[in-house]
Design a protein around this motif. Sequence first.
Motif, PDB file in Angstrom:
ATOM      1  N   THR A   1     -10.745  -9.132   9.583  1.00  0.00           N
ATOM      2  CA  THR A   1      -9.547  -8.832  10.366  1.00  0.00           C
ATOM      3  C   THR A   1      -9.882  -7.668  11.293  1.00  0.00           C
ATOM      4  N   GLU A   2      -9.813  -7.902  12.585  1.00  0.00           N
ATOM      5  CA  GLU A   2     -10.251  -6.895  13.548  1.00  0.00           C
ATOM      6  C   GLU A   2      -9.407  -5.619  13.492  1.00  0.00           C
ATOM      7  N   ASN A   3      -8.103  -5.757  13.219  1.00  0.00           N
ATOM      8  CA  ASN A   3      -7.224  -4.587  13.248  1.00  0.00           C
ATOM      9  C   ASN A   3      -6.289  -4.595  12.033  1.00  0.00           C
ATOM     10  N   PRO A   4      -6.814  -4.270  10.828  1.00  0.00           N
ATOM     11  CA  PRO A   4      -5.960  -4.270   9.636  1.00  0.00           C
ATOM     12  C   PRO A   4      -4.879  -3.187   9.724  1.00  0.00           C
ATOM     13  N   LYS A   5      -3.762  -3.423   9.024  1.00  0.00           N
ATOM     14  CA  LYS A   5      -2.600  -2.536   9.113  1.00  0.00           C
ATOM     15  C   LYS A   5      -2.743  -1.339   8.174  1.00  0.00           C
ATOM     16  N   GLU A   6      -2.556  -0.160   8.708  1.00  0.00           N
ATOM     17  CA  GLU A   6      -2.604   1.069   7.919  1.00  0.00           C
ATOM     18  C   GLU A   6      -1.343   1.195   7.066  1.00  0.00           C
ATOM     19  N   ASP A   7      -1.481   1.691   5.805  1.00  0.00           N
ATOM     20  CA  ASP A   7      -0.304   1.846   4.953  1.00  0.00           C
ATOM     21  C   ASP A   7       0.332   3.224   5.155  1.00  0.00           C
ATOM     22  N   SER A   8       1.381   3.508   4.386  1.00  0.00           N
ATOM     23  CA  SER A   8       2.137   4.752   4.570  1.00  0.00           C
ATOM     24  C   SER A   8       1.342   5.992   4.188  1.00  0.00           C
ATOM     25  N   SER A   9       0.265   5.820   3.415  1.00  0.00           N
ATOM     26  CA  SER A   9      -0.577   6.957   3.024  1.00  0.00           C
ATOM     27  C   SER A   9      -1.714   7.197   4.003  1.00  0.00           C
ATOM     28  N   GLY A  10      -1.770   6.405   5.040  1.00  0.00           N
ATOM     29  CA  GLY A  10      -2.825   6.559   6.033  1.00  0.00           C
ATOM     30  C   GLY A  10      -4.101   5.828   5.691  1.00  0.00           C
ATOM     31  N   ASN A  11      -4.079   4.988   4.651  1.00  0.00           N
ATOM     32  CA  ASN A  11      -5.266   4.225   4.260  1.00  0.00           C
ATOM     33  C   ASN A  11      -5.324   2.909   5.044  1.00  0.00           C
ATOM     34  N   THR A  12      -6.487   2.635   5.596  1.00  0.00           N
ATOM     35  CA  THR A  12      -6.684   1.399   6.358  1.00  0.00           C
ATOM     36  C   THR A  12      -7.614   0.469   5.587  1.00  0.00           C
ATOM     37  N   PRO A  13      -7.204  -0.762   5.332  1.00  0.00           N
ATOM     38  CA  PRO A  13      -8.077  -1.703   4.604  1.00  0.00           C
ATOM     39  C   PRO A  13      -9.384  -1.950   5.350  1.00  0.00           C
ATOM     40  N   GLU A  14     -10.404  -2.313   4.586  1.00  0.00           N
ATOM     41  CA  GLU A  14     -11.684  -2.688   5.190  1.00  0.00           C
ATOM     42  C   GLU A  14     -11.507  -3.934   6.058  1.00  0.00           C
ATOM     43  N   LYS A  15     -12.240  -3.970   7.147  1.00  0.00           N
ATOM     44  CA  LYS A  15     -12.147  -5.123   8.044  1.00  0.00           C
ATOM     45  C   LYS A  15     -12.787  -6.374   7.443  1.00  0.00           C
ATOM     46  N   ASN A  16     -13.872  -6.180   6.685  1.00  0.00           N
ATOM     47  CA  ASN A  16     -14.657  -7.311   6.190  1.00  0.00           C
ATOM     48  C   ASN A  16     -14.483  -7.492   4.686  1.00  0.00           C
ATOM     49  N   ASP A  17     -14.498  -8.748   4.276  1.00  0.00           N
ATOM     50  CA  ASP A  17     -14.389  -9.080   2.857  1.00  0.00           C
ATOM     51  C   ASP A  17     -15.341 -10.239   2.582  1.00  0.00           C
ATOM     52  N   TYR A  18     -16.241 -10.063   1.602  1.00  0.00           N
ATOM     53  CA  TYR A  18     -17.231 -11.091   1.278  1.00  0.00           C
ATOM     54  C   TYR A  18     -17.167 -11.409  -0.214  1.00  0.00           C
ATOM     55  N   ARG A  19     -17.485 -12.650  -0.543  1.00  0.00           N
ATOM     56  CA  ARG A  19     -17.626 -13.001  -1.961  1.00  0.00           C
ATOM     57  C   ARG A  19     -18.445 -14.283  -2.097  1.00  0.00           C
ATOM     58  N   LEU A  20     -19.206 -14.338  -3.172  1.00  0.00           N
ATOM     59  CA  LEU A  20     -20.015 -15.509  -3.511  1.00  0.00           C
ATOM     60  C   LEU A  20     -19.507 -16.052  -4.836  1.00  0.00           C
ATOM     61  N   VAL A  21     -19.197 -17.335  -4.873  1.00  0.00           N
ATOM     62  CA  VAL A  21     -18.567 -17.937  -6.049  1.00  0.00           C
ATOM     63  C   VAL A  21     -19.398 -19.119  -6.534  1.00  0.00           C
ATOM     64  N   VAL A  22     -19.652 -19.143  -7.836  1.00  0.00           N
ATOM     65  CA  VAL A  22     -20.265 -20.296  -8.489  1.00  0.00           C
ATOM     66  C   VAL A  22     -19.192 -20.931  -9.366  1.00  0.00           C
ATOM     67  N   SER A  23     -18.924 -22.203  -9.163  1.00  0.00           N
ATOM     68  CA  SER A  23     -17.816 -22.834  -9.882  1.00  0.00           C
ATOM     69  C   SER A  23     -18.169 -24.260 -10.281  1.00  0.00           C
ATOM     70  N   LEU A  24     -17.418 -24.754 -11.246  1.00  0.00           N
ATOM     71  CA  LEU A  24     -17.536 -26.141 -11.689  1.00  0.00           C
ATOM     72  C   LEU A  24     -16.384 -26.925 -11.082  1.00  0.00           C
ATOM     73  N   GLY A  25     -16.696 -28.061 -10.487  1.00  0.00           N
ATOM     74  CA  GLY A  25     -15.670 -28.838  -9.805  1.00  0.00           C
ATOM     75  C   GLY A  25     -15.496 -30.223 -10.389  1.00  0.00           C
ATOM     76  N   TYR A  26     -14.290 -30.741 -10.221  1.00  0.00           N
ATOM     77  CA  TYR A  26     -13.968 -32.110 -10.643  1.00  0.00           C
ATOM     78  C   TYR A  26     -13.324 -32.833  -9.471  1.00  0.00           C
ATOM     79  N   ASP A  27     -13.859 -33.989  -9.117  1.00  0.00           N
ATOM     80  CA  ASP A  27     -13.330 -34.793  -8.013  1.00  0.00           C
ATOM     81  C   ASP A  27     -12.558 -35.983  -8.564  1.00  0.00           C
ATOM     82  N   PHE A  28     -11.446 -36.294  -7.922  1.00  0.00           N
ATOM     83  CA  PHE A  28     -10.645 -37.440  -8.375  1.00  0.00           C
ATOM     84  C   PHE A  28     -10.090 -38.201  -7.178  1.00  0.00           C
TER      85      PHE A  28
END
Length: 374
Positions: free
Chosen positions: A347-374
């Motif tokens: 998110t290029e311009n995340p919203k600052e909260d009332s305490s002046g904290n601004t969320p990180e622009k980038n969020d990453y995660r790698l997921v290994v999961s078991l899937g079922y197709d139907f």
Amino acid sequence: MNNTIATLIAIIVTFLLSFMFSTFSYAEDDRSEWQKPTPVFKQDFDWIKLTSDEWLKGDIISMYDEKLEFDSDELDMQTIDLEDIAELRSKEWQSIRMFDGTIDEGYLVIKDGQLSLVKNGVTTNYEFSNLLSIASSGKNERDLWDGYVNLGINLREGNTVQFDYTFSAGIQRRSSSSRFKVDYTSDYSSYEDQDTDASTVTADSERLTSSYDWFFNPKIYFRAADFEYMADDFLNIEYRVHYGIALGYHIVDTSSTSWDVNLGPSYQKTKFIDVGPDDSDSENSLGVTLGTDFTYEVTSDIDFDVSYNVQIIDEASGGNIHHFQTGLEIDLTNDFDLDLTFYADRTENPKEDSSGNTPEKNDYRLVVSLGYDF
């Protein structure tokens, strides 16, 4: 005496030679008259005959861009070029769409370059070369749907107590002229302090997307509805709702590779969890959405997928919002698979909260999961 024995031997040899030649001649005549047996078609299978004279039984899944997806009873899912099909017989009603826009349904028979639909005892013939797509008929509503469920869990005990999970699920309805999709992903992570037993949440988000596409020729489709709901505590977003429409184009659509892009206008409404005293807790914005999806069949058991979209909106609503997803799907059995998925959000311009904290622009995660197709 010797003459008698010689005469007897000559008679026996002559008889044996005559018998052998007559048997060989009979075998030759019988072989020349042999005809290939006609298969007995059981009504609980769809049947296709390849140009190599091989027959396959199973279930017709769909056909688009001259590629037939066929779930073989013995060979599992197969993608077959239409030019390799000499004959096809369906066990249930199928819906077809022709290049001129004609849509019809009935029992489907393809033979000798001719396509026929049989319904209520009436046969209608079409030119096989003008066929655009095949899908299960509305009479077989269950056959129009497919879906998946994936779950990845990480549990840790001992010096660190941690619980993470990523859950995703989706359904799709594909007919001869349209496609409806819904996908949902939820991500949660927390850990427990061993000294205080206090639990701290480090990730809590969910995303729901839905789209409806109408295909009006082999390359171009109209996305009549494009919807997204997203909530993320750590981005200071109580909810974000996105509506849009788009025009899509198939860049590549072969038996092993699919790549399409879409572009269209959109509207977005965002409600924030906590904002400063001078800031609004909600923002509305018009924008433009660009997306692309790429799929490549690495082997018969491994698929590689990439999906990316960017929402271009005003700065108060977040600026440019990017979502990227890629991974491998590895078939384990007929219905179960192992998924390795990488997510990246910005998110290029995340919203600052009332305490002046601004969320990180980038969020990453790698997921290994078991899937079922139907």
